[in-house]
Every structure is written in C-alpha cells, then in structure tokens.
Design an enzyme around this catalytic site. Structure first.
Site, short mmCIF file in Angstrom:
data_model
loop_
_atom_site.label_atom_id
_atom_site.label_comp_id
_atom_site.label_asym_id
_atom_site.label_seq_id
_atom_site.Cartn_x
_atom_site.Cartn_y
_atom_site.Cartn_z
CG PHE A 59 -5.19 76.83 27.31
CD1 PHE A 59 -5.10 76.20 26.07
CD2 PHE A 59 -5.57 76.08 28.40
CE1 PHE A 59 -5.40 74.86 25.93
CE2 PHE A 59 -5.88 74.73 28.27
CZ PHE A 59 -5.79 74.12 27.04
CE LYS A 60 -0.62 83.01 21.90
NZ LYS A 60 -0.71 81.59 21.42
N GLY A 164 6.95 80.80 15.29
CA GLY A 164 7.28 81.59 14.11
C GLY A 164 8.26 80.92 13.17
#
Length: 219
Positions: A59-60, A164
């Site tokens: 949820f950053k 990433g």
C-alpha cells in the site's frame, strides 16, 4: 532451501487472485497485493488470500502519522503478514506504521524500479538510515537497478525484497547475487500457462544465486 519468490497478485478480479494463490500456496514465500485488488473487491480479500500464505500489502503508506496508523491497524487486523510503507515522509510518519504494526512486518521503500524514480533512488542511503532508526523489518529495493541494489545491500543485513523482475527487465540471478533476498514477480507468473513451473524455475535460479553469493562472501 528457503522459498524465495513473492508473487504479486496485480489483478483486479478476486476469484482470479484466489485461484492463483491456491495453486501456488506450497511453493512461494508470500503473496503481494496492491490497491487495485482491494478496491475492486473488498478489504476482506486480505484475509481470504492469507488462507493460502503470507500476505504483504503493498500500500506504500505515505500520509500523516494518524492516517498511517489507521491504515496499518486495519491491514494488521485483516490478517496481513507484512505491509510496505514509503519512507520519504520522514521519521514520525514511518514510525507510526512501525508502531501500529505490532508484530506485522514493515518494509520500507528506499529505491524504486520504475523509470523516473531517480529522485527517490538518489536518496536511498539517507532513507535507509532513517528506516533502520524507525525499526523496519526490511527494505524494498529494485531488481532492475543493480547499482542501487548493491549499494543498499552493502549497508544492511536486513531483508531486501525486490520488484522489477521480468516485465521491467530485471534478471533474477543477478538480483539475488547482488543482495536481494526475495524476488517479487507478477505478470510473468500469473500470465503464464504454467505458473507453477515458472515459480519453480525462478526458485531454482534464486537458490543458485544464493549459493554463489555465499561462496563469494566466504572466498
């Protein structure tokens, strides 16, 4: 060997997310869910997914301390194993997440994998120092930006989880060799015709990189 793969359930359909989690429950370290899945279904999906493994809520968290506390408490009560928070808002905001977690694992973003993240990544060491002082469990650092990942690993022995991989160009072997402990993988797993096989391949690659990393460290 420890499981090294975190599957990002970056889908909006609850049934699809649950089906993926059920099929991979025995072979992954954790599942990462983000706002789209929660907003398209309900917060209770956190608990439903957690029946199949650890859930990390990406949820950053990035708000004032009081709001951060409310978000973190709710995520904890719904059964999440971990939560991801931004660190750039400063000590009080990040500490509010750590304090509200009460045993839930807090991961701090200190560098990001997307284009245009240089503003954050150039301050990674400062953000990491702050995060350690606040008592986070681990860090989020990019698998596709090896210089940043290597720098972060050189300064801490805390857990590093890395997005990433795959669609964003990161190589799993190189990421683990240079410091990542767990690889976050989404589309290349859940869009695969054989997601279990894809996870198994990634796990084998991570295990090989861990062995090589330990060998290099001890040489």
């Amino acid at each position: 060997m420890d499981k090294r793969i975190i599957v990002a359930l970056d889908v909006k359909e609850k049934k699809k997310a649950i089906d993926i989690a059920e099929s991979l429950s025995d072979i992954v370290f954790a599942f990462k869910i983000n706002w789209p899945l929660v907003l398209y279904s309900s917060p209770e999906v956190i608990g439903e997914i957690s029946q199949y493994g650890k859930v990390i809520c990406d949820f950053k968290v990035a708000d004032i301390p009081y709001t951060n506390s409310l978000i973190t408490e709710r995520v904890r009560d719904l059964g999440a194993w971990g939560i991801i928070s931004h660190s750039f808002l400063g000590e009080e905001s990040l500490k509010s997440v750590v304090n509200a977690a009460k045993g839930m694992h807090v991961f701090s973003v200190v560098a990001m994998s997307h284009p245009g993240s240089d503003m954050i990544n150039s301050n990674a060491m400062q953000l990491m120092k702050l995060s350690i002082e606040c008592g986070v469990y681990g860090f989020v650092a990019p698998a596709n930006k090896i210089d940043d990942l290597r720098m972060i690993r050189s300064a801490t022995d805390r857990v590093i989880i890395s997005p990433g991989i795959g669609a964003q160009g990161g190589d799993p072997y190189t990421a683990v060799l240079n410091g990542s402990d767990y690889l976050i993988v989404g589309r290349s797993v859940y869009e695969s015709d054989k997601p279990e096989l894809e996870v198994s391949k990634l796990q084998q690659t991570a295990e090989r990189a861990i062995e090589d990393r330990e060998r290099l460290k001890n040489s």
